[in-house]
Design an enzyme around this catalytic site. Structure first.
Site, short mmCIF file in Angstrom:
data_model
loop_
_atom_site.label_atom_id
_atom_site.label_comp_id
_atom_site.label_asym_id
_atom_site.label_seq_id
_atom_site.Cartn_x
_atom_site.Cartn_y
_atom_site.Cartn_z
N LYS A 91 26.38 -3.99 -20.81
CA LYS A 91 26.25 -3.99 -19.35
C LYS A 91 27.31 -4.88 -18.71
CE LYS A 91 22.62 -4.69 -15.83
NZ LYS A 91 21.19 -5.06 -15.62
N SER A 143 18.42 -1.91 -13.25
CA SER A 143 19.85 -1.94 -12.96
C SER A 143 20.74 -1.64 -14.17
CB SER A 143 20.22 -3.31 -12.42
OG SER A 143 19.96 -4.32 -13.40
N SER A 168 14.67 -3.89 -15.39
CA SER A 168 16.01 -3.29 -15.40
C SER A 168 16.46 -2.75 -16.74
CB SER A 168 17.05 -4.30 -14.90
OG SER A 168 16.91 -4.47 -13.52
#
Lengths: 58, 467
Positions: free
Chosen positions: B80, B150, B174
């Protein structure tokens, strides 16, 4: 909580809030206040807040 | 071997060691897959093509010399874009950090590299992981739909076969939300299980880092590599021993006790399809030897009220300087949340931390009284939605789709517990459904054992989306 209150609070913390954000911040802050009201109705005195402090030198 | 990109990490590792495939081939297959899918899916914020190929060659050379760094040796993964990568941009999905190139790796990235993993690239995140903006990433199963967030890019990359596994972060769901809506496995780790060193922060007491994979076994392998401190001076993780998670997978759930709290997790907003799939999965776990225990847990409904002030205040504190210096570079919705966090009274923050302790005590009591190893619940109350139907509003107005996501996921962050999301079916539009297993702090091994037992009895995780 109205726009004027928000602007006053923002001045206090040294923050300049764009006009365009105020209309969203008003209901958002009111909603936050409602959440805090929920917490205020609880009996919470028998527990420590989860904010740790360790006096040992590391 | 064909379709290399669909191999599990475990199978790819076995093939590597048997000489049936090379890391260079796995990496090239991953890069080819990114080329083939990312024009539509936008899972990657940046691809490290040259570095990845070099690392793969080195991994192959090491294996040829008998140097084996473990289960991730030679395996391409995505990370990420909230985790620092030395010499490669880390922009956290924001114009605020445009062009920022860290000079050190996040602890997790360092551990991945030490473990021989090949980092294929940085995966897309919502701006600063706040979930307020709509990134270009699209759901791997339905390209018109929300990819979760996210850790959107990590979930989509794993589901689409453009990474064998990926790293995400979870502050309010997330990792689990993108895992659920993309039909992959996602683990929100116990707070302190994985180091947060070098991770762009939201909240120091809510943030966690964890794996997304296609199988539970792979998640166990990945966590085994990234868990624990990265050196003695790493204060961003707790100094707890790291078990051999994969070695503890037995294929059955005999002796494990799984609680089901229906009044909170199966409330009215849970769709019929999700309800049916998760109830069926719970039944499957019973068949696998687990004991299912209906429980009632007090104060779960306080999770959002307690967690939200902490989340917004902590995040605003982290962004305090940036908000003043680069205000206009934020997406408006993110900026409003940061402004909101600055305006909360300090007493509210402490009050929220007290309420949080109440929630934690209540969950602990339920686990201890019923002697639970886990708590099963839908990961999300609904399946994914078309992007234009999503109301991106974390200010808490009404119950938007995203608010229901928080309802189901925030408990793990507020209490620090681990939670493993496992795919358990699809709705009638072929959109994936996830079940999450909440566990005791540092009880990831039990969650893996339950999830693995489920996957050995079912085939949901073997389905792949069509391009």
């Amino acid at each position: 909580v109205d726009a004027q209150t928000i602007e006053q609070l923002a001045r206090y913390v040294g923050l300049e809030i764009p006009e365009i954000d105020l209309e969203v911040l008003e209901p958002a802050l009111a909603n936050q206040a409602a959440m805090i009201e929920i917490l205020d109705r609880l009996e919470l005195d028998d527990g420590e807040p989860i904010v740790t402090f360790d006096p040992r030198w590391r | 071997m064909s379709d290399l990109h669909w191999l599990s990490i475990a199978d790819a590792g076995r093939a590597l060691r048997a000489g049936e495939v090379t890391s260079a081939a796995l990496t090239q297959a991953t890069l080819d897959r990114i080329d083939a899918t990312d024009g539509v899916l936008h899972a990657y914020a940046g691809v490290m093509t040259e570095q990845a190929l070099r690392d793969a060659e080195q991994a192959d050379a090491e294996l040829a010399r008998g140097v084996d760094r473990g289960p991730l040796h030679g395996i391409p993964v995505g990370v990420k874009d909230l985790l620092y990568t030395a010499g490669f941009p880390t922009e956290a999905g924001s114009r605020v950090l445009e062009g920022f190139v860290p000079d050190f790796d996040a602890a997790v990235v360092h551990k991945l590299r030490e473990g021989g993993a090949v980092i294929a690239g940085k995966t897309v995140t919502h701006e600063f992981a706040y979930g307020q903006d709509v990134p270009p990433t699209r759901n791997a199963w339905d390209h018109a739909c929300y990819p979760g967030g996210s850790s959107a890019g990590s979930g989509v990359a794993v589901a689409a076969g453009s990474a064998f596994g990926a790293i995400g972060t979870d502050t309010g769901g997330s990792i689990r939300a993108p895992a659920s809506v993309n039909g992959v496995v996602g683990l929100k780790t116990t707070h302190g299980r994985v180091s947060r060193k070098g991770v762009v922060a939201m909240s120091p007491t809510l943030d966690t880092v964890g794996p997304l994979t296609r199988t539970v076994e792979d998640a166990a392998l990945l966590l085994g590599v990234i868990a624990g401190r990265d050196g003695g001076d790493d204060v961003w993780a707790l100094d707890e021993p790291v078990p051999d998670y994969a070695a503890e997978l037995t294929g059955d759930a005999t002796g494990l006790r799984i609680g089901v709290e229906r009044s909170y997790f199966f409330y009215d907003s849970v769709s019929d399809a999700v309800r049916a799939a998760v109830e069926a999965a719970i039944g499957e776990l019973e068949q696998a030897g687990a004991t299912i225990v209906p429980v009632e847990i007090e104060h779960l409904d306080l999770s959002v009220a307690a967690g939200f002030p902490i989340l917004v205040a902590d995040t605003s504190e982290y962004h305090r300087r940036l908000l003043r210096e680069r205000r206009d570079l934020y997406v408006r919705e993110t900026r409003v949340m940061l402004e909101l966090g600055e305006l909360l009274p300090a007493t509210s923050y402490v009050r929220a931390q007290r309420a949080r302790a109440l929630v934690q005590r209540s969950v602990r009591r339920a686990f201890e009284e019923a002697n639970l190893d886990a708590l099963a619940a839908p990961t999300l109350p609904i399946t994914t939605l078309p992007v234009e139907e999503l109301s991106v509003d974390l200010t808490g107005h009404g119950e938007t789709a995203l608010a229901t996501f928080i309802h189901h996921c925030f408990l793990a962050n507020v209490t620090g517990m681990p939670s493993l999301s496992v795919p358990v079916g699809f709705d009638d539009r072929s959109r994936p459904i996830g079940m999450q297993l909440y566990g005791r702090p540092f009880g990831e091994a039990s969650l893996f054992r339950i999830g693995d037992a489920f996957q050995r009895r079912t085939q949901w995780h073997l389905r792949h989306p069509q391009d």
